[in-house]
Design an enzyme around this catalytic site. Sequence first.
Site, short mmCIF file in Angstrom:
data_model
loop_
_atom_site.label_atom_id
_atom_site.label_comp_id
_atom_site.label_asym_id
_atom_site.label_seq_id
_atom_site.Cartn_x
_atom_site.Cartn_y
_atom_site.Cartn_z
CB SER A 78 19.09 10.38 -4.40
OG SER A 78 18.46 9.37 -5.17
CG ASP A 204 10.82 11.04 -3.81
OD1 ASP A 204 10.88 10.56 -4.95
OD2 ASP A 204 11.82 11.19 -3.08
CG HIS A 231 14.13 11.95 -5.86
ND1 HIS A 231 13.96 11.07 -4.80
CD2 HIS A 231 15.39 11.74 -6.33
CE1 HIS A 231 15.07 10.36 -4.65
NE2 HIS A 231 15.96 10.74 -5.55
#
Length: 254
Positions: A78, A204, A231
């Site tokens: 991320s 996601d 995610h």
Amino acid sequence: MHIATQGSGPALVLIHGWAMHSGLFAPLTQLLAPRFTVHLVDLPGHGRSRDEAVLSLDRVVAELAEAIPAGAIWAGWSLGGLIAMAAAQAHPERIGGLAAIASSPRFVSAPDWPFGVERAVFERFAHGLETDFQPTVERFLALETLGSPDAGAQLRALRAQVFAYGPPALPALQQGLVLLEDCDLRAAVAALPMPSAWIAGRRDRLVPHAALRWAADAAPGGRYLEVASGHMPFLADADAVAAALAALRPADAD
């Protein structure tokens, strides 16, 4: 920044995402440590680096490039993936391989980029941090677990982990949201000189798998892996993610 080290072998650095800390990588680290010297970073304002609350992209990249051995594989999840991409752009000679886990070169959507989220989403989280800190962080955690087969269990685990070293520093969280809003590293992806892996969660809700598919196609020698997850692919299928990272290991390292 606090950097813990485990294992032996070629260097690999793991960089966590917004509001979290390196402890989240524990299942992945167990699989990687027999083959790599794993450097686990707590970003400024997070985890065991809470006393350093300045989360500047250039500063973090420069400090990590100095601290991490040359030739290391850089893997980020991320926000951490965005930092790894920026490092690959700034210091390509020091990075042996790049892995972006549920991480996009541009998190915010644009007329020429349909694979992002609306800027208003980040603005709402930024406002929430100022008015209702902990519930805002927990809402973000809930968004991260959406799409995971065991979303409820993942969310409970994240809630228990996120404040394990105390709450993340508010200035660092605010600065992290700005990075996610403003960074656009698409041009850098197309010029990457090192091998790269782009690891996506099929369900996601934050970073569409199409964004990582685009990056894998754009990066010279890019490889794409899609995991049946939300995610956090490295929690849903740590074995597959560890194998993708190991595939970036230099052939002469064995």
